[in-house]
Design an enzyme around this catalytic site. Structure first.
Site, mmCIF file in Angstrom:
data_model
loop_
_atom_site.group_PDB
_atom_site.id
_atom_site.type_symbol
_atom_site.label_atom_id
_atom_site.label_comp_id
_atom_site.label_asym_id
_atom_site.label_seq_id
_atom_site.Cartn_x
_atom_site.Cartn_y
_atom_site.Cartn_z
ATOM 1 N N LYS A 155 27.541 13.864 37.171
ATOM 2 C CA LYS A 155 26.775 13.460 38.355
ATOM 3 C C LYS A 155 26.817 11.946 38.535
ATOM 4 O O LYS A 155 26.689 11.186 37.573
ATOM 5 C CB LYS A 155 25.335 13.937 38.193
ATOM 6 N N SER A 230 19.929 17.514 43.873
ATOM 7 C CA SER A 230 20.810 16.377 44.070
ATOM 8 C C SER A 230 22.116 16.450 43.265
ATOM 9 O O SER A 230 22.980 15.580 43.410
ATOM 10 C CB SER A 230 20.075 15.081 43.694
ATOM 11 N N SER A 254 16.884 19.820 40.813
ATOM 12 C CA SER A 254 18.212 19.297 41.150
ATOM 13 C C SER A 254 19.369 19.889 40.362
ATOM 14 O O SER A 254 20.527 19.590 40.661
ATOM 15 C CB SER A 254 18.226 17.774 40.976
#
Length: 580
Positions: A155, A230, A254
């Site tokens: 990420k 996210s 997320s």
């Protein structure tokens, strides 16, 4: 101003006077914020342009991979159908090399990730050098660990050497890191190859993925829908077959929500179970809520490997703040009858028929265990408390127009401020939660949230429940829908308040006769019905929650579900047939 002075000097009842002052203050605040937003939009096109140019250079770098050695279709097919355990076995047997494995994933990035805006950055040269070195080590009989030669995505907010960590902000697009954070360091020692970072939403605070540099990420199952957020970029990469495993983070759904939208197995650990030590980064702590790093993959066994490497002596010696709780393989694989709590549709946000069916599929697959219903607390209050904790915390100026808060900011206008006092409509929950009058009110909400957490955990213990199985409010949503559907995700975010391990398991896909949602006068039901249309074939998932620091138990139940419902062996063809 003279007019206002005269008006306020007149005999006006105190309540009306206070209301008038509140309206004037709200109008002033709103006008100032709009002026500031226009100023931001005007002053930052060059910053945004630089970030977009940086992203274009990333896409251009992938075009150079056509010069790399070709990988046979037979090897590509074997790679595409294998989980990490199977990839490791093939590498050990010499069926293909670490370099061929990486090249296969790089080609997949080029054909399936760029056009869907799933990546933020790549580092091809270093990754190839690493893969070739790992091949030489294998030839000499040396294997670093369970991830030897396995390409992994990370990420775009986790510290990886020679990659930027932007958190979706254009001003950080050239923010190259000069060293790895501890989990990346440990995974490298275990043989992992880091070659790509997945894109994220601006500021990380959204259930969909969009930012000024990389654009709007698209879900591999339906390009008109979001992969979630996210950790949406990495979830999309794993689902698209661009990597074997993706590393995400979760404060507020997320990892689980992108995993659910993309049909992956994913788990958010207890916040303290996996080290978050990063020399050059500081996380933004929220009282009561704590972030955690966690994996997403196409099998539960692959998730377990993540814990084997990171719940280890090497990590515990490097980070004394992480409790030395070693991975317990026996607990992960033990077979015993469990008492499972289950959550039903709540009147606060009634579930669509497909999500209710997902719960039935999961319960039927686990029929050898005992089930007991467990009710959630007042979800309206929980939503307001969680929003108040997050939205009233300090934040830095982002230096660019805000992509996600515009609809929410409307909820903070003076009109919504007045409406919140006379309505319990879900559309006003953001205003009610984010407009506290004082620090004292904020602290009161922290105390109230802690009380709700403790009361639910006590209920969990008193009922003798081992794990809890719960639903999601909706399958993968359309782009731009998350603000209106935000309240429904309390089915997931409530468990962030408990800081317990929470995993996602895909159990099926939406059927044609389930593409609807009953509308009422409330606006969100109309948005739900719109999202349910053309949803046939989207992944259906459930959540598994275990008590804090019982990740082995959580993964144990996830594995049992996967064995009964092998999602990727059953539905891989559904994803391959996507045409939009």
């Amino acid at each position: 101003m003279d007019f206002l002075k005269k008006m306020l000097n007149q005999e006006i009842p105190p309540k009306q006077k206070a209301l008038l002052l509140s309206v004037l203050a709200a109008i002033t605040f709103y006008s100032a914020s709009q002026i500031k937003r226009r100023k931001l939009s005007k002053n930052n096109p060059s910053q945004i342009k630089k970030a977009q140019n940086k992203y274009n250079s990333t896409k251009a770098a992938l075009s150079s991979i056509s010069k790399l050695p070709k990988v046979s279709e037979e090897k590509i097919s074997k790679i595409r159908s294998s989980n990490i355990h199977e990839l490791r076995e093939s590498l050990d047997n010499g069926d293909f090399s670490c370099e061929e494995l990486l090249i296969t994933y790089l080609n997949r990035l080029k054909t399936h990730a760029i056009s869907r805006n799933l990546i933020n950055a790549v580092n091809i040269d270093e990754a190839l050098a690493c893969a070739r070195a790992l091949d030489e080590e294998l030839k000499s009989g040396h294997k670093r660990g369970p991830f030897h030669g396995i390409p992994i995505s990370v990420k775009d907010m986790i510290q990886v050497k020679n990659f930027p960590a932007t958190k979706g902000f254009t001003m950080l697009s050239h923010n190259l890191q000069n060293e790895d954070c501890l989990i990346i360091d440990a995974l490298r020692r275990g043989g992992a190859v880091f070659y790509v970072t997945g894109t994220v939403p601006q500021g990380l605070g959204a259930f969909e993925t969009n930012n000024w540099a990389t654009g709007q990420a698209e879900n591999p199952w339906r390009y008109l829908r979001t992969p979630g957020g996210s950790s949406g970029g990495d979830a999309g990469l794993v689902a698209s077959g661009c990597c074997a495993l993706g590393i995400g983070s979760e404060l507020y759904g997320s990892i689980r929500i992108p995993s659910a939208f993309c049909g992956l197995y994913g788990i958010k650990p207890t916040a303290g179970r996996i080290s978050k030590f990063c020399p050059n980064q500081s996380s933004h702590p929220f009282p009561v809520l704590s972030a955690a790093y966690g994996p997403m993959a196409k099998s539960t066994e692959d998730l377990a490997l993540f814990f084997q490497v990171l719940c280890s002596d090497y990590v515990f010696k490097k980070d004394p703040l992480t409790p030395p709780i070693f991975w317990n393989e026996e607990k992960y694989r033990e077979k015993r009858k469990l008492r499972i709590g289950y959550i039903e549709s709540n009147e606060y946000w009634p579930l669509p028929s497909c999500m209710q069916r997902a719960m039935t599929l999961a319960k039927n697959a686990l029929e050898d265990h005992e089930f007991i219903k467990i009710d959630l607390p007042d979800l309206d209050i929980c939503n307001e408390l969680l929003v108040s904790i997050m939205e009233n915390s300090d934040s830095k100026e982002i230096g660019e127009p805000d992509l996600f808060r515009q609809k929410f900011q409307a909820g903070k206008s003076w009109l919504a401020q007045l409406k919140k006092n006379f309505s319990k409509n879900k559309e006003t929950f953001y205003a009610k939660g984010s407009c506290l009058k004082s620090a004292y009110d904020y602290v009161k909400n922290l105390i109230k949230a802690t009380q709700i957490k403790n009361e639910f955990i006590k209920k969990w213990i008193d009922l003798g429940i081992d794990v809890i199985i719960g639903p999601y409010p909706v399958p993968a949503i359309l782009h731009g829908s998350f603000q209106e559907l935000y309240p429904g995700f309390i089915y997931s975010t409530f468990f962030n308040l408990l800081d317990c391990p929470a995993g996602n398991v895909p159990v099926g896909v939406v059927n044609e006769n389930e593409e609807f949602y009953p509308e009422t006068e409330e606006h969100w039901t109309k948005v739900m019905n719109k999202n349910m249309q053309d949803s046939k074939g989207l992944p259906l998932c459930v959540q598994i929650m275990a008590p804090p620091y019982r990740e082995e138990l959580c993964l144990n139940v996830m594995k049992q579900l996967e064995e009964k419902i092998p999602f990727w062996k059953t539905y891989q063809d559904c994803l391959e047939l996507v045409k939009e």
